[in-house]
Scaffold this active site. Structure first.
Site, PDB file in Angstrom:
ATOM      1  N   HIS A 148       0.836  -1.221   0.000  1.00 36.97           N
ATOM      2  CA  HIS A 148       0.000   0.000   0.000  1.00 36.97           C
ATOM      3  C   HIS A 148       0.862   1.259   0.000  1.00 36.97           C
ATOM      4  O   HIS A 148       0.563   2.229   0.683  1.00 36.97           O
ATOM      5  CB  HIS A 148      -0.929  -0.007   1.229  1.00 36.97           C
ATOM      6  CG  HIS A 148      -2.061  -0.999   1.128  1.00 36.97           C
ATOM      7  ND1 HIS A 148      -3.263  -0.703   0.516  1.00 36.97           N
ATOM      8  CD2 HIS A 148      -2.159  -2.280   1.540  1.00 36.97           C
ATOM      9  CE1 HIS A 148      -4.071  -1.762   0.571  1.00 36.97           C
ATOM     10  NE2 HIS A 148      -3.424  -2.746   1.198  1.00 36.97           N
ATOM     11  N   ASP A 163      -0.738  -4.812   5.924  1.00 35.19           N
ATOM     12  CA  ASP A 163      -1.746  -5.647   5.247  1.00 35.19           C
ATOM     13  C   ASP A 163      -1.465  -5.788   3.757  1.00 35.19           C
ATOM     14  O   ASP A 163      -0.836  -4.940   3.138  1.00 35.19           O
ATOM     15  CB  ASP A 163      -3.137  -5.025   5.435  1.00 35.19           C
ATOM     16  CG  ASP A 163      -3.219  -3.638   4.803  1.00 35.19           C
ATOM     17  OD1 ASP A 163      -2.328  -2.799   5.100  1.00 35.19           O
ATOM     18  OD2 ASP A 163      -4.139  -3.402   4.010  1.00 35.19           O
ATOM     19  N   GLU A 164      -1.952  -6.919   3.187  1.00 34.57           N
ATOM     20  CA  GLU A 164      -1.996  -7.134   1.733  1.00 34.57           C
ATOM     21  C   GLU A 164      -0.670  -6.856   1.050  1.00 34.57           C
ATOM     22  O   GLU A 164      -0.616  -6.237  -0.011  1.00 34.57           O
ATOM     23  CB  GLU A 164      -3.111  -6.265   1.124  1.00 34.57           C
ATOM     24  CG  GLU A 164      -4.476  -6.650   1.667  1.00 34.57           C
ATOM     25  CD  GLU A 164      -5.602  -5.788   1.137  1.00 34.57           C
ATOM     26  OE1 GLU A 164      -6.655  -6.343   0.794  1.00 34.57           O
ATOM     27  OE2 GLU A 164      -5.418  -4.566   1.085  1.00 34.57           O
ATOM     28  N   ALA A 165       0.426  -7.351   1.653  1.00 30.84           N
ATOM     29  CA  ALA A 165       1.750  -7.143   1.046  1.00 30.84           C
ATOM     30  C   ALA A 165       2.002  -8.244   0.020  1.00 30.84           C
ATOM     31  O   ALA A 165       2.985  -8.995   0.096  1.00 30.84           O
ATOM     32  CB  ALA A 165       2.833  -7.130   2.116  1.00 30.84           C
TER      33      ALA A 165
END
Ligand code: IFG
Length: 531
Positions: free
Chosen positions: A279, A342-344
């Site tokens: 992100h 998150d969401e790496a």
């Protein structure tokens, strides 16, 4: 000398107010809403003992007395006066004195029931007045939010009402189940202004929410000034940033400190988030050197996730991260600094662990306690780290393993607490990847049993994130947050034994006249009997 002078002054006030009293007393009592009960409050109090003979009626003579010597208590008194003066038209002087001969709302530090702890309060209503006792100013503030809801809804009117300001009699002993009761605003996908943030603080603090998490950076925008990397905001927060390029916006350090102070005065602590190592497109599209190939990717205004990653094996990345953490920690009085995580999906598992194991200790180096989305449990988070669970399921092996090593958990299950989820298929705003969330879904769960292996003692509290991919205004924030945020607030404060959907939906319905007077753009859910 001062005491005599004060009493003289008080009597002068009484003499002045007397005609008001006579003129203000309506010919006949005008009950504007059904009689209020001590339990007609959100979050529902722990212990209530009504005494019908002890109702108290505000009058022009009423004073607000605060614990002498405590400027924090006096500030709570001032806030209460600011809340009550417009609709009553009463002077309601705030007096830091040991006693008064007049009918009073007294805010007293100490002498409270031992159960109230650091955040609770004891509220007593008798015919002579109201006394709120607490160990801390935060507890006094919580008590004043309950008192606000015990008054008729007309109290929220911006102009003087001819209402009988009766408060039901009796005693309340109240204190929170969980220490952390949070809300979150995503400033990155759409930049919400200082005025929108403080308006949200006004609303969430009425329901004893005590943390506001600000999601300050993401792929589409960087929203907090960092002196050592100035283009993060002038470019990363500049024109055309955000989802659909809705426009520039960022918080200067002065803006951020103003938000922190405004929230603190309402006993809400700000938790800033810098999301990494994923992100991060806003930062990487601004500074080519932050990319492994030295090439800046184009800015992004879509809502895809998982495509960006800082360059894990480049020392410049860690100088950048440390500069950001250092500058943000220096303007954050609260205990937590959220580093996302998150969401790496563009970072290998090994690189993720390498990154987190270097970055998490930087948070404590600068005096803060690290929090992050629950993926940080895949690394070796320090024992005092806090993992924010955002899954939709009821199991998570990494999280349970981290909990056995001391990690505490903030519960934000996306299919229960994500306020950017649509209410139903017709909701114009919001997403639906985690499912549709009506009010009963937001209320119908228990933070201490949501994830197997993460029990009451491991749960720090709850938080209701509001992501802004589809939001553009305060009206949009309010529509998605109300009425579901009060549901999360009750889960964070009230006991499991008082958890009851029929009671909650009725009490929620009674909030409508208050929200209409405060011009809250709430969603009139068909599940709730709105009055
Ligand atoms: N998941 C992403 C958010 C946001 C959200 C929208 C987390 C921790 C979906 N990460 O929630 O950035 O896009 O509902």
């Amino acid at each position: 000398m001062r005491r005599r002078h004060t009493t003289t002054r008080l009597l002068a006030i009484a003499a002045l107010a007397l005609p008001l009293t006579l003129s203000a007393a309506p010919a006949v009592a005008t009950p504007s809403t059904p009689a209020r009960q001590l339990t007609d409050v959100i979050p529902v109090p722990v212990d209530t003992r009504p005494d019908a003979r002890a109702a108290f009626r505000l009058s022009p003579l009423t004073v607000i007395r605060t614990a002498p010597g405590s400027s924090a208590a006096w500030q709570v008194g001032r806030q209460l006066a600011d809340t009550l003066r417009p609709a009553t038209g009463y002077p309601l002087p705030v007096l830091p004195v040991p006693s008064t001969p007049l009918p009073e709302i007294a805010l007293v530090l100490g002498e409270a029931d031992h159960r109230v702890g650091q955040e609770g309060y004891q509220l007593d209503v008798t015919r002579r007045g109201v006394t709120i006792r607490a160990t801390t100013p935060a507890g006094l503030f919580a008590g004043t939010q309950t008192l606000r809801q015990l008054l008729p809804a007309d109290i929220e009117a911006p102009t003087r009402q001819r209402t009988t300001w009766t408060i039901p009699g009796g005693r309340i002993i109240d204190y929170p189940r969980f220490a952390y009761r949070g809300a979150m605003l995503d400033l990155a996908r759409h930049f919400h202004t200082v005025d929108e943030i403080t308006a949200y603080v006004d609303l969430i603090s009425q329901y004893k929410i005590n943390y506001l998490h600000l999601h300050l950076t993401d792929d589409q925008g960087w929203r907090i000034q960092i002196d050592s990397w100035p283009r993060l905001t002038t470019v990363g927060g500049g024109p055309g940033t955000g989802v659909d390029g809705v426009g520039p916006g960022y918080l200067t350090k002065a803006d951020y400190q103003a938000v922190v102070a405004y929230a603190a005065a309402r006993h809400v602590t700000i938790v800033p988030e810098i999301d990494m190592p994923g992100h991060t497109n806003a930062a990487q599209s601004t500074y080519p050197e932050l990319n492994c190939d030295g090439v800046a990717p184009p800015p992004r205004t879509d809502i895809a996730v998982g495509y960006s990653s800082l360059c894990i094996n480049d020392e410049l990345t860690y100088r950048f991260v440390e500069d950001v953490i250092r500058e943000l920690a220096a303007i954050t009085p609260g205990p937590y600094l959220h580093i996302g995580g998150d969401e790496a999906h563009a970072t290998t598992d090994e690189d993720y662990r390498t990154f987190m194991n270097r970055v998490l200790p930087l948070v404590s180096k600068y005096g803060k306690r690290a929090s992050g989305w629950n993926e940080i449990a895949q690394a070796d988070p320090p024992a005092d780290a806090v993992a924010q669970f955002w899954g939709t399921g009821t199991t998570n092996a990494d999280l349970v393993d981290a909990v056995t090593r001391g990690t505490k958990v903030i519960m934000s299950p996306a299919n229960k607490s994500y306020l950017d989820m649509k209410y139903d298929a017709t909701t114009r705003l919001g997403l639906r990847w985690a499912g549709l969330i009506e009010v009963s879904d937001a209320y119908g769960w228990d933070p201490a049993t949501r994830v197997t292996g993460v029990g009451e003692s491991a749960v720090l509290g709850v938080e209701a994130p509001l992501w802004s991919e589809t939001l553009r205004s305060l009206d949009d924030i309010e529509y998605m947050a109300f009425p579901r945020l009060p549901a999360i607030a009750e889960l964070g404060w009230s006991t499991t034994t008082s958890h009851d959907w029929e009671s909650f939906r009725t009490r929620l319905g009674e909030q409508a006249p208050r929200w209409r007077l405060q011009q809250v753009n709430f969603y009139p859910s068909p599940q709730v009997p709105w009055i």
